[in-house]
Design a protein around this motif. Structure first.
Motif, PDB file in Angstrom:
ATOM      1  N   ALA A  60       0.843  -1.191   0.000  1.00 48.10           N
ATOM      2  CA  ALA A  60       0.000   0.000   0.000  1.00 48.10           C
ATOM      3  C   ALA A  60       0.884   1.249   0.000  1.00 48.10           C
ATOM      4  CB  ALA A  60      -0.913  -0.014   1.223  1.00 48.10           C
ATOM      5  N   PRO A  61       0.343   2.364  -0.446  1.00 47.62           N
ATOM      6  CA  PRO A  61       1.135   3.603  -0.436  1.00 47.62           C
ATOM      7  C   PRO A  61       1.685   3.902   0.954  1.00 47.62           C
ATOM      8  CG  PRO A  61      -0.907   3.910  -1.658  1.00 47.62           C
ATOM      9  CD  PRO A  61      -0.997   2.559  -0.990  1.00 47.62           C
ATOM     10  N   GLY A  62       2.858   4.494   0.963  1.00 48.68           N
ATOM     11  CA  GLY A  62       3.515   4.827   2.219  1.00 48.68           C
ATOM     12  C   GLY A  62       4.835   4.103   2.337  1.00 48.68           C
ATOM     13  N   GLY A  63       5.392   4.162   3.512  1.00 47.80           N
ATOM     14  CA  GLY A  63       6.683   3.534   3.746  1.00 47.80           C
ATOM     15  C   GLY A  63       6.595   2.029   3.809  1.00 47.80           C
ATOM     16  N   VAL A  64       7.716   1.385   3.537  1.00 48.78           N
ATOM     17  CA  VAL A  64       7.841  -0.069   3.600  1.00 48.78           C
ATOM     18  C   VAL A  64       9.109  -0.373   4.389  1.00 48.78           C
ATOM     19  CG1 VAL A  64       8.220  -2.188   2.283  1.00 48.78           C
ATOM     20  CG2 VAL A  64       6.688  -0.427   1.392  1.00 48.78           C
ATOM     21  N   VAL A  65       8.999  -1.298   5.320  1.00 44.42           N
ATOM     22  CA  VAL A  65      10.151  -1.740   6.096  1.00 44.42           C
ATOM     23  C   VAL A  65      10.420  -3.192   5.741  1.00 44.42           C
ATOM     24  CG1 VAL A  65      11.039  -2.188   8.423  1.00 44.42           C
ATOM     25  CG2 VAL A  65       9.648  -0.164   7.987  1.00 44.42           C
ATOM     26  N   VAL A  66      11.667  -3.502   5.468  1.00 44.17           N
ATOM     27  CA  VAL A  66      12.098  -4.873   5.207  1.00 44.17           C
ATOM     28  C   VAL A  66      13.027  -5.251   6.345  1.00 44.17           C
ATOM     29  CG1 VAL A  66      13.393  -6.367   3.633  1.00 44.17           C
ATOM     30  CG2 VAL A  66      11.963  -4.526   2.709  1.00 44.17           C
ATOM     31  N   HIS A  67      12.745  -6.389   6.972  1.00 45.05           N
ATOM     32  CA  HIS A  67      13.594  -6.772   8.101  1.00 45.05           C
ATOM     33  C   HIS A  67      13.622  -8.270   8.293  1.00 45.05           C
ATOM     34  CE1 HIS A  67      15.708  -6.414  11.902  1.00 45.05           C
ATOM     35  NE2 HIS A  67      15.833  -5.127  11.641  1.00 45.05           N
ATOM     36  N   CYS A  68      14.686  -8.735   8.897  1.00 42.41           N
ATOM     37  CA  CYS A  68      14.825 -10.140   9.274  1.00 42.41           C
ATOM     38  C   CYS A  68      15.292 -10.170  10.730  1.00 42.41           C
ATOM     39  CB  CYS A  68      15.809 -10.864   8.352  1.00 42.41           C
ATOM     40  SG  CYS A  68      17.508 -10.231   8.396  1.00 42.41           S
ATOM     41  N   GLY A  69      15.907 -11.248  11.153  1.00 41.96           N
ATOM     42  CA  GLY A  69      16.308 -11.383  12.554  1.00 41.96           C
ATOM     43  C   GLY A  69      17.268 -10.313  13.030  1.00 41.96           C
ATOM     44  N   ILE A  70      18.363 -10.146  12.339  1.00 41.96           N
ATOM     45  CA  ILE A  70      19.372  -9.153  12.724  1.00 41.96           C
ATOM     46  C   ILE A  70      19.284  -7.919  11.844  1.00 41.96           C
ATOM     47  CG2 ILE A  70      21.870  -8.710  12.775  1.00 41.96           C
ATOM     48  CD1 ILE A  70      22.286 -11.533  13.742  1.00 41.96           C
ATOM     49  N   GLY A  71      18.893  -8.103  10.596  1.00 41.99           N
ATOM     50  CA  GLY A  71      18.752  -6.966   9.702  1.00 41.99           C
ATOM     51  C   GLY A  71      19.887  -6.811   8.718  1.00 41.99           C
ATOM     52  N   ARG A  72      20.650  -7.878   8.492  1.00 43.17           N
ATOM     53  CA  ARG A  72      21.730  -7.756   7.530  1.00 43.17           C
ATOM     54  C   ARG A  72      21.762  -8.878   6.506  1.00 43.17           C
ATOM     55  NH1 ARG A  72      27.964  -7.451   9.065  1.00 43.17           N
ATOM     56  NH2 ARG A  72      27.546  -9.505   9.879  1.00 43.17           N
ATOM     57  N   ASP A  73      21.464 -10.090   6.868  1.00 40.38           N
ATOM     58  CA  ASP A  73      21.627 -11.199   5.926  1.00 40.38           C
ATOM     59  C   ASP A  73      20.496 -11.242   4.903  1.00 40.38           C
ATOM     60  OD1 ASP A  73      23.948 -11.876   7.308  1.00 40.38           O
ATOM     61  OD2 ASP A  73      22.840 -13.116   8.709  1.00 40.38           O
ATOM     62  N   ARG A  74      19.319 -11.644   5.305  1.00 39.38           N
ATOM     63  CA  ARG A  74      18.187 -11.651   4.373  1.00 39.38           C
ATOM     64  C   ARG A  74      17.790 -10.233   4.014  1.00 39.38           C
ATOM     65  NH1 ARG A  74      15.471 -15.607   8.484  1.00 39.38           N
ATOM     66  NH2 ARG A  74      16.641 -14.094   9.671  1.00 39.38           N
ATOM     67  N   THR A  75      17.777  -9.343   4.994  1.00 34.69           N
ATOM     68  CA  THR A  75      17.479  -7.937   4.709  1.00 34.69           C
ATOM     69  C   THR A  75      18.526  -7.362   3.763  1.00 34.69           C
ATOM     70  OG1 THR A  75      16.419  -7.642   6.851  1.00 34.69           O
ATOM     71  CG2 THR A  75      17.199  -5.644   5.756  1.00 34.69           C
ATOM     72  N   GLY A  76      19.769  -7.724   3.969  1.00 35.79           N
ATOM     73  CA  GLY A  76      20.843  -7.252   3.091  1.00 35.79           C
ATOM     74  C   GLY A  76      20.647  -7.705   1.663  1.00 35.79           C
ATOM     75  N   LEU A  77      20.244  -8.957   1.502  1.00 35.56           N
ATOM     76  CA  LEU A  77      20.007  -9.482   0.161  1.00 35.56           C
ATOM     77  C   LEU A  77      18.829  -8.769  -0.491  1.00 35.56           C
ATOM     78  CD1 LEU A  77      20.382 -11.390  -2.208  1.00 35.56           C
ATOM     79  CD2 LEU A  77      19.113 -13.132  -0.912  1.00 35.56           C
ATOM     80  N   VAL A  78      17.712  -8.653   0.209  1.00 34.15           N
ATOM     81  CA  VAL A  78      16.539  -7.998  -0.368  1.00 34.15           C
ATOM     82  C   VAL A  78      16.849  -6.530  -0.665  1.00 34.15           C
ATOM     83  CG1 VAL A  78      14.133  -7.320   0.031  1.00 34.15           C
ATOM     84  CG2 VAL A  78      14.903  -9.630   0.630  1.00 34.15           C
ATOM     85  N   SER A  79      17.540  -5.864   0.236  1.00 32.74           N
ATOM     86  CA  SER A  79      17.911  -4.457   0.001  1.00 32.74           C
ATOM     87  C   SER A  79      18.803  -4.331  -1.223  1.00 32.74           C
ATOM     88  CB  SER A  79      18.609  -3.875   1.226  1.00 32.74           C
ATOM     89  OG  SER A  79      17.733  -3.858   2.316  1.00 32.74           O
ATOM     90  N   LEU A  80      19.765  -5.229  -1.348  1.00 33.65           N
ATOM     91  CA  LEU A  80      20.643  -5.229  -2.511  1.00 33.65           C
ATOM     92  C   LEU A  80      19.821  -5.382  -3.793  1.00 33.65           C
ATOM     93  CD1 LEU A  80      23.964  -7.067  -3.004  1.00 33.65           C
ATOM     94  CD2 LEU A  80      22.078  -7.623  -4.521  1.00 33.65           C
ATOM     95  N   LEU A  81      18.876  -6.308  -3.779  1.00 35.23           N
ATOM     96  CA  LEU A  81      18.039  -6.525  -4.961  1.00 35.23           C
ATOM     97  C   LEU A  81      17.202  -5.297  -5.284  1.00 35.23           C
ATOM     98  CD1 LEU A  81      16.823 -10.149  -4.166  1.00 35.23           C
ATOM     99  CD2 LEU A  81      18.648  -9.480  -5.757  1.00 35.23           C
ATOM    100  N   LEU A  82      16.582  -4.723  -4.260  1.00 34.33           N
ATOM    101  CA  LEU A  82      15.747  -3.533  -4.473  1.00 34.33           C
ATOM    102  C   LEU A  82      16.572  -2.376  -5.027  1.00 34.33           C
ATOM    103  CD1 LEU A  82      13.612  -3.675  -1.213  1.00 34.33           C
ATOM    104  CD2 LEU A  82      12.807  -4.155  -3.539  1.00 34.33           C
ATOM    105  N   LEU A  83      17.730  -2.147  -4.442  1.00 32.40           N
ATOM    106  CA  LEU A  83      18.581  -1.050  -4.899  1.00 32.40           C
ATOM    107  C   LEU A  83      19.072  -1.291  -6.327  1.00 32.40           C
ATOM    108  CD1 LEU A  83      20.570  -0.400  -1.610  1.00 32.40           C
ATOM    109  CD2 LEU A  83      18.847   1.106  -2.645  1.00 32.40           C
ATOM    110  N   ALA A  84      19.468  -2.529  -6.622  1.00 31.89           N
ATOM    111  CA  ALA A  84      19.935  -2.837  -7.976  1.00 31.89           C
ATOM    112  C   ALA A  84      18.809  -2.634  -8.992  1.00 31.89           C
ATOM    113  CB  ALA A  84      20.464  -4.269  -8.040  1.00 31.89           C
ATOM    114  N   LEU A  85      17.594  -3.062  -8.642  1.00 32.82           N
ATOM    115  CA  LEU A  85      16.455  -2.886  -9.556  1.00 32.82           C
ATOM    116  C   LEU A  85      16.106  -1.408  -9.749  1.00 32.82           C
ATOM    117  CD1 LEU A  85      14.205  -5.840  -8.388  1.00 32.82           C
ATOM    118  CD2 LEU A  85      15.463  -5.664 -10.556  1.00 32.82           C
TER     119      LEU A  85
END
Length: 163
Positions: A60-85
């Motif tokens: 939905a419109p507005g902010g989106v938070v992506v997070h996992c347990g620590i915030g670097r491994d899975r979040t890091g991968l998803v963030s990398l993908l989002l930024l690359a796209l």
């Protein structure tokens, strides 16, 4: 815990814990929890990455938070993908990822990041591992081949690139 009104949580499980063979191979190679597991993960679990990216694109419109347990491994991968796209260059993606290293030192209660230390034993660094991945993998082509819809890619870019 009660969430404030208007916040929607969408859980998108990135890991596939039933795929024991994959996880044992990652653990045996000692790359779990480092950027070195991103490439084999993308090769084997690209559809799960598509699900995460699609959830952001369709939120939905507005902010989106992506997070996992620590915030670097899975979040890091998803963030990398989002930024690359979104067309962000490798240098900025790497800089974004390394912010986690600095912030997680308190979590690890150590002066050194254990991920960086493990990569050093392999003769590489976080930045080198990410730069190699981003230089070798066409993220857009990979995710489109795994089922990312062009319309979702457009929606994602509009979300990430507009004021």
């Amino acid at each position: 815990m009660t969430r404030p009104q208007g916040i929607t949580v969408i859980r998108v499980p990135l890991d596939d814990n039933d795929d024991a063979a994959f996880w044992y191979s990652i653990l045996d190679d000692d790359v779990d929890g480092t950027p070195l597991y991103y490439r084999p993960f993308l090769e084997r679990k690209a559809a799960r990455c598509v699900a995460a990216v699609t959830a952001v694109a369709r939120a939905a419109p507005g902010g989106v938070v992506v997070h996992c347990g620590i915030g670097r491994d899975r979040t890091g991968l998803v963030s990398l993908l989002l930024l690359a796209l979104a067309g962000v260059g490798a240098e900025a993606i790497i800089a974004d990822y390394t912010v986690s290293e600095e912030r997680l030192r308190r979590y690890f209660e150590a002066d050194d990041d254990p991920v960086a230390a493990r990569l050093a034993l392999r003769g590489t660094t976080i930045a080198e591992a990410l730069n190699e991945l981003l230089g070798d993998v066409d993220v857009e082509a990979c995710l489109l081949a795994a089922g990312l819809r062009p319309g979702d890619l457009t929606a994602l870019r509009e979300r990430l690139l507009t004021d």
